[in-house]
Each structure stands twice: as C-alpha cells, then as structure tokens.
Write a protein that holds these residues in place. Structure first.
Motif, PDB file in Angstrom:
ATOM      1  N   PRO A 250       1.012  -1.544  -0.107  1.00  0.00           N
ATOM      2  CA  PRO A 250      -0.371  -0.221   0.404  1.00  0.00           C
ATOM      3  C   PRO A 250       0.781   1.607  -0.451  1.00  0.00           C
ATOM      4  O   PRO A 250       2.147   1.404  -0.174  1.00  0.00           O
ATOM      5  N   SER A 251       0.238   2.649  -0.906  1.00  0.00           N
ATOM      6  CA  SER A 251       0.509   3.853  -0.386  1.00  0.00           C
ATOM      7  C   SER A 251       1.672   3.835   1.248  1.00  0.00           C
ATOM      8  O   SER A 251       0.438   3.685   2.330  1.00  0.00           O
ATOM      9  N   GLY A 252       2.522   4.590   0.962  1.00  0.00           N
ATOM     10  CA  GLY A 252       2.698   4.740   2.391  1.00  0.00           C
ATOM     11  C   GLY A 252       3.970   3.439   3.257  1.00  0.00           C
ATOM     12  O   GLY A 252       3.861   4.040   4.050  1.00  0.00           O
ATOM     13  N   SER A 253       3.851   3.098   2.029  1.00  0.00           N
ATOM     14  CA  SER A 253       4.838   1.343   2.683  1.00  0.00           C
ATOM     15  C   SER A 253       6.392   1.521   3.433  1.00  0.00           C
ATOM     16  O   SER A 253       6.792   1.620   4.106  1.00  0.00           O
ATOM     17  N   ALA A 254       6.721   2.323   1.975  1.00  0.00           N
ATOM     18  CA  ALA A 254       8.156   3.016   2.129  1.00  0.00           C
ATOM     19  C   ALA A 254       8.415   3.721   3.427  1.00  0.00           C
ATOM     20  O   ALA A 254       9.705   3.042   3.689  1.00  0.00           O
ATOM     21  N   GLU A 255       7.788   4.022   3.728  1.00  0.00           N
ATOM     22  CA  GLU A 255       7.631   5.436   4.196  1.00  0.00           C
ATOM     23  C   GLU A 255       7.406   4.796   5.774  1.00  0.00           C
ATOM     24  O   GLU A 255       8.574   4.953   7.057  1.00  0.00           O
ATOM     25  N   GLN A 256       6.649   4.251   6.103  1.00  0.00           N
ATOM     26  CA  GLN A 256       6.290   3.014   7.530  1.00  0.00           C
ATOM     27  C   GLN A 256       7.820   2.093   7.620  1.00  0.00           C
ATOM     28  O   GLN A 256       8.586   2.059   8.674  1.00  0.00           O
ATOM     29  N   ALA A 257       8.575   1.485   6.148  1.00  0.00           N
ATOM     30  CA  ALA A 257       9.092   0.569   6.445  1.00  0.00           C
ATOM     31  C   ALA A 257      10.231   1.334   6.885  1.00  0.00           C
ATOM     32  O   ALA A 257      11.733   0.459   8.145  1.00  0.00           O
ATOM     33  N   ARG A 258      11.084   2.321   6.801  1.00  0.00           N
ATOM     34  CA  ARG A 258      12.241   3.323   6.915  1.00  0.00           C
ATOM     35  C   ARG A 258      12.087   3.295   8.380  1.00  0.00           C
ATOM     36  O   ARG A 258      13.608   3.381   8.982  1.00  0.00           O
ATOM     37  N   ALA A 259      11.441   3.882   8.450  1.00  0.00           N
ATOM     38  CA  ALA A 259      11.375   4.316   9.984  1.00  0.00           C
ATOM     39  C   ALA A 259      11.496   3.367  11.362  1.00  0.00           C
ATOM     40  O   ALA A 259      11.876   3.214  12.211  1.00  0.00           O
ATOM     41  N   TRP A 260      10.378   1.921  10.800  1.00  0.00           N
ATOM     42  CA  TRP A 260      11.270   0.457  11.487  1.00  0.00           C
ATOM     43  C   TRP A 260      12.551   0.335  11.890  1.00  0.00           C
ATOM     44  O   TRP A 260      13.545  -0.191  11.952  1.00  0.00           O
ATOM     45  N   MET A 261      13.484   0.144  10.195  1.00  0.00           N
ATOM     46  CA  MET A 261      14.070   0.138   9.754  1.00  0.00           C
ATOM     47  C   MET A 261      14.893   1.017  10.694  1.00  0.00           C
ATOM     48  O   MET A 261      16.667   0.510  11.160  1.00  0.00           O
ATOM     49  N   SER A 262      14.369   2.163  10.640  1.00  0.00           N
ATOM     50  CA  SER A 262      15.747   3.340  11.162  1.00  0.00           C
ATOM     51  C   SER A 262      15.850   2.991  12.743  1.00  0.00           C
ATOM     52  O   SER A 262      17.190   3.175  13.562  1.00  0.00           O
TER      53      SER A 262
END
Length: 406
Positions: free
Chosen positions: A161-173
């Motif tokens: 879904p849209s916005g998944s990449a941003e959420q994944a980057r937050a978890w990655m950080s």
C-alpha cells in the motif's frame, strides 16, 4: 518463537498487515551466514573508526588466523560471531579454571599461528569476543533490520500500500539503533594470552570490557590498561626488573641490543605487553637522566661493542652530560658492572696518557741561553742566530762557556 515477535501481534484488520507480512516472510528466509555477514560488516565499519589513543596499533575483525597480521605492535582481534565465549565452558579446578569456549580456543590459535606459519609476535595479540548468551538478541536485531531494509527498498515491486516504504524506513531506523546497542552489549569479553613463565603452557585470561564509551576498542583498551595487560608507558626501573628476572639469560653476556630486546617483548607471552616500540625507546632514553641508585635499578647505554678490544663504543652512564640523541636497533643496554668497569679503565688510561704528556714536557731540551752581548753592547741578529745554534756571540758552544765559567 518468531524472530520478530512484534510482527506476530498484528491482527488481520490492521491496515499495515501486508507490510508486516512482507517483512516477516523475508526475515524467515535469512540464514545464519547472511546474518553473520551483516554483523561482520558493522564490526568492520565500527573498527575503522578506532583512535590510536586506545592503545592498539590496529583493530581487525578476524575469523581465520591469517586474518590477523603478524606485526610487533599490539593489535585487537575482534572475533567473527561464530567464535562465541561462554564463561560456563571451563575445565580444571576452581582455583585454576581453563576456558574452553570457541573464543578461547581461537585465541590460542591466533597466538600460535599466522596462517600456516608460526606467529612471531605472539605477545602482540589480544582478543575481543562476543558473549554466547547475548548473541541471540544481536542476531534477532540484525534479522529485523535486514527485513525492514528489504521492505523499504522493495515496497513498490511488492505491491504494498501507499506509504509502506516510509513506514518501513521508520522501522528500519529503529532496528538499526537497536543493532548498534546490541553490538556493545554482546562484544564485551576480552581474552588475553598469558604465560606464567618460560616453562608454563600458554593460557587465556578472561576480562570484562567496561566503560561508558561507545567504542569497542576503547573499552577493551581501558580494561587492559587497568589490569596491567597493555603497557603504554614504562620506566627504566621496570625494564631493569625484566632484565634481572625473566630476561636474565639474555642479559648475562653483559649487554643486549634494543632490537633484540624489542623482539623478546613482542614474542614472549610471559613478558609485559608493550603497546609499541616507542614505549621501550622512551624507557631506555630516560635511564641516562636517572642517576639515583642506577647500578641497582638502571643500566648504561652504548652505541656498539668492539669485539677486538672488548670495549663499548659511545658508552653513556646515568649522569653523563650527553644523553643519546636517539636510540636505535643497535643501541646496547649495558649491565652496570660492565659499564663501571670500562669507565674506570677509560679514566685510568686517560690519566696515564696525561702523565706521559707532562713527563715529556719536563724532559724537553732547555731553551738556549741568551747570547753574550757584543763589545758595543748590542744584541745583534748574528748573536741571536748563534744562540739558536747553541753557540755564544764568539762562536763557542754554550757548553764550553759554562765549563770555562766553572
């Protein structure tokens, strides 16, 4: 148990279920080698930032014995994550426990060999190892970081879904910060090769790296210096104790060169572990300025030794006005009795030479007497020339004049 337990708690109605499922599926596919490769990458990146003031010439992430260079300066070997240390893995008595963990065994291999050859500088090796009980948490944190990294990079191809990449980057950080913290909490065992004396086997002393710093090497260095296992400063008295103690055989001939002495310090694990050669050089140079009780606590220095004359060249004793400009491989550390014996001999020879010079002056021919004055009372050039030839103004030998006077 799920390697990413917070993902397992997501319900099907959660709007981020697809994102979580993608991360979970990738995490389950990660094998041990991939996880260890990421840990090694992070360790190498961390070690490249080490500062010289931590007491180590270099810091290396090491798996095989060939991965640690065979150099004279002390190096820190940070072990590959497959070499874990468990303090419970010991044998022997309670008074003399012998660690037998994979980390301890690998420490002994690193000390003994460099690839397929025997290691020359065995006393220049210290090891930092991961704890067997903390390692699973580090591995879990790395697994989570890699999973979120994958999702952040592949969100669009995965159809998330849209916005998944941003959420994944937050978890990655967040996972990245956790991995860094876990590295510090996992790599805290300092393993040191030790040997009681020349006849004893090489063993391993285990220390716990402590300190508030975020540098693994700095923590290890602080611990080693506090425990006397890494020497960054040493005086001439301490060197003399080594020469009178474990190195007495090497010093029995009356002297030992700086080059030979440094080789012994770097190769014999029952000697103090000097961080680098400058520590030894400074100790030797300081000896010439340390005049107090030096025959019992210090030594002399010399530039070389003349075998034919059995004499030291450029001998300097503590208290001499001219300390050596610099010490080098050929500089000799001279036993006090040999140095004092030669100094007395040199002074006696110098005094004898001075006496011979005075005696020679006392027996030189006397200055010719002044010539007699001519009848006109003038000291003529001819009269002076005659006197220089041992004759008076009448051309008679001065000896004849003295005899006629008698």
């Amino acid at each position: 148990m799920s390697p990413m337990p917070h993902l397992a708690r997501k319900s099907k109605s959660d709007p981020h279920t697809e994102l979580d499922r993608a991360a979970h599926e990738f995490a389950d596919q990660l094998g041990t080698e991939r996880l260890q490769a990421e840990i090694v990458r992070r360790l190498e990146e961390h070690c490249q930032a080490h500062e010289p003031h931590d007491g180590f010439h270099a810091v290396h992430v090491v798996d095989s014995t060939g991965g640690l260079p065979d150099v004279a300066e002390v190096q820190l070997a940070v072990l590959h994550p497959r070499h874990l240390h468990d303090p419970a893995e010991v044998h022997g008595s309670l008074a003399d426990p012998v660690p037998t963990s994979p980390a301890a065994e690998h420490t002994l291999r690193l000390t003994a060999a460099h690839g397929r050859r025997p290691r020359t500088h065995r006393n220049a090796v210290v090891v930092l190892a991961p704890d067997a009980h903390h390692y699973p948490m580090l591995e879990s944190s790395v697994r989570e970081y890699l999973a979120w990294s994958h999702v952040a990079a592949m969100a669009h191809p995965l159809g998330l879904p849209s916005g998944s990449a941003e959420q994944a980057r937050a978890w990655m950080s967040a996972a990245d910060d956790n991995v860094r913290a876990q590295l510090l909490e996992t790599y805290f065992w300092v393993l040191v090769p030790v040997q009681a004396d020349e006849e004893a086997p090489v063993g391993v002393r285990v220390l716990t790296a402590e300190g508030a710093t975020s540098s693994l090497a700095e923590r290890a260095g602080l611990t080693l210096r506090a425990e006397g296992e890494l020497v960054t400063a040493r005086d001439d008295h301490a060197i003399r104790r080594d020469l009178d103690g474990p190195l007495t055989t090497s010093w029995r001939a009356g002297h030992i060169s700086l080059g030979e002495l440094w080789e012994l310090y770097t190769s014999l694990t029952y000697l103090p572990r000097l961080s680098d050669r400058s520590v030894l050089e400074a100790a030797l140079a300081s000896a010439i300025g340390d005049e107090l009780d030096w025959q019992y606590q210090g030594f002399a220095l010399a530039d070389g030794y003349d075998q034919r004359k059995s004499s030291y060249l450029g001998l300097r004793l503590p208290g001499d006005d001219q300390p050596p400009e610099r010490v080098k491989d050929s500089t000799l550390v001279v036993r006090p009795d040999r140095a004092v014996e030669q100094r007395h001999s040199d002074l006696a020879e110098e005094n004898l030479s001075r006496l011979k010079t005075i005696d020679h002056l006392d027996h030189e021919d006397p200055i010719p007497p002044l010539p007699r004055l001519s009848p006109d009372g003038q000291l003529t050039p001819a009269a002076i020339l005659q006197a220089g030839q041992g004759r008076d103004d009448q051309g008679r030998p001065t000896g004849d004049r003295e005899r006629s006077a008698n």
